[in-house]
Design an enzyme around this catalytic site. Sequence first.
Site, short mmCIF file in Angstrom:
data_model
loop_
_atom_site.label_atom_id
_atom_site.label_comp_id
_atom_site.label_asym_id
_atom_site.label_seq_id
_atom_site.Cartn_x
_atom_site.Cartn_y
_atom_site.Cartn_z
N ILE A 1 -1.63 -7.54 7.11
CA ILE A 1 -1.51 -8.00 8.50
C ILE A 1 -2.89 -8.17 9.16
CG2 ILE A 1 0.82 -7.18 9.01
CD1 ILE A 1 -0.56 -4.70 10.33
N LYS B 1 0.54 4.95 17.67
CA LYS B 1 1.80 4.40 18.19
C LYS B 1 1.75 4.30 19.72
CE LYS B 1 4.08 3.89 14.34
NZ LYS B 1 4.31 2.55 13.81
N PHE C 1 10.45 25.34 6.72
CA PHE C 1 9.31 25.71 7.57
C PHE C 1 9.80 26.38 8.87
CE2 PHE C 1 7.32 21.78 5.47
CZ PHE C 1 6.75 22.53 4.45
N CYS D 1 0.84 -1.20 0.00
CA CYS D 1 0.00 0.00 0.00
C CYS D 1 0.88 1.26 0.00
CB CYS D 1 -1.00 0.01 1.16
SG CYS D 1 -0.25 0.21 2.76
N TYR E 1 -1.91 9.59 14.08
CA TYR E 1 -0.77 8.69 13.85
C TYR E 1 -0.01 8.45 15.16
CZ TYR E 1 4.02 7.34 12.68
OH TYR E 1 5.24 6.71 12.66
N SER F 1 7.95 5.39 17.58
CA SER F 1 8.44 6.64 17.01
C SER F 1 8.66 7.67 18.10
CB SER F 1 7.37 7.15 16.03
OG SER F 1 7.61 8.49 15.69
N ASN G 1 14.71 10.40 13.26
CA ASN G 1 14.43 10.71 11.85
C ASN G 1 15.29 9.85 10.92
OD1 ASN G 1 13.53 13.05 13.50
ND2 ASN G 1 12.92 13.85 11.52
#
Length: 339
Positions: free
Chosen positions: A61, A154, A219, A36, A150, A126, A180
């Site tokens: 999964i 986690k 940014f 995906c 998101y 993360s 990162n």
Amino acid sequence: MKKNILITGGAGFIGSHTYIALVAAGYVPIILDNFCNSNPIVLERLERISHLQLKFIKGDIRDSKLLGKIFLDYNISSVIHFAGLKSVGESVEKPLEYYDNNIIGTLNLLMAMRSANIQTLVFSSSATVYGNPVSAPISENFARCATNPYGRSKLIIENILEDVYQSEPGWNIACLRYFNPVGAHRSGLIGEDPLGIPNNLMPYIAQVAIGRRDHLNVFGGDYPTHDGTGVRDFIHVMDLAEGHVAALEYLYSKRGMLTVNLGTGHGVSVLQMIQAFEQASGMKVSYKIVNRRPGDVAECWADTTLAEQKMGWVARRSLQEICEDAWRWQSNNPNGFNS
Ligand code: NAD
Ligand code: UFG
């Protein structure tokens, strides 16, 4: 005997690099992926790098039957679980898809593992679980908080894994909190290949350098950092991959539950990254400083003491190596795997 390791999401950016590190360490990785967010061409590339025929199953999964069959057919000893959706912005637009894929997917995996009596798991967490950290470096005992769906997925999975570990004897679980991940395998055959406009700094810089994008928007130039731009802990993806091997070896020898940061322990600013990339590639990276991106923190880098103490692992590759390897991947594959 060599151990068989199932890697869910093994066709993705971090999973594919971990495949190479596992083979180098003498394991037999088996990849499960539904593509995906990845490209089947990566499988041929992995065979070229490893000189081995790859074991691969296309599937999801969330398919319990399939998981049961894989566990039976391949005598799996442990699972490294990368499969999941990972875009912060998309998760705000499609929270249900994120909870379904990440949380339901993980629950399904855990139940299938339990049925097959497989109790060793390495999970991709993360640094996002630290939310807006009060300071840097960030150590594992900092408060956890989610600032988007998101991150919440986690955090919820970390909590589920802690509950499972407490309630059922025999589990060995590592939660690895990545900072990162950037760079690419030094062969230039595999690397990060985001669909559409990259959200993350490194692939964006690389696409400006190769001429696919006109300039980088930086940014924010007014953060309280040494040059005003955001500071992150950029870790070479092969160092990160080797961190998974170290975690597996910890679980096999010491057993128990381990939650550690995987980073370098050093912060690098956006402007420093641009400069390092220009140096490594010999290309110009044009940029414009624009407004801050909502939700970004000024500084985020890891305290890596625990990973070193527990697993004897440290990131070894330099910023220069990160940029050279990312550029080799980008310049050999200007349009990613579809070049
Ligand atoms: P990626 O998107 O490149 O790889 C994930 C892989 O999982 C893809 O190949 C995708 O096709 C597959 N996948 C997704 N849902 C699936 C499902 N339901 N069934 C089977 N396969 C499925 O991402 P990545 O950068 O390699 O990240 C791997 C993991 O690490 C993710 O869980 C991500 O959240 C986590 N992580 C990544 C970063 C990062 O910056 N890249 C940072 C922290 C944590
Ligand atoms: N940046 C730019 N321009 C861009 C992209 C990024 O200036 O086009 C800046 C960001 O503002 C930030 C830095 O580059 O200061 C790094 O940004 P990334 O998007 O590459 O990475 P983040 O640290 O924002 O996000 C990463 C993961 C997320 C995870 C988050 C927190 O991509 O999945 O770390 O751990 F949630």
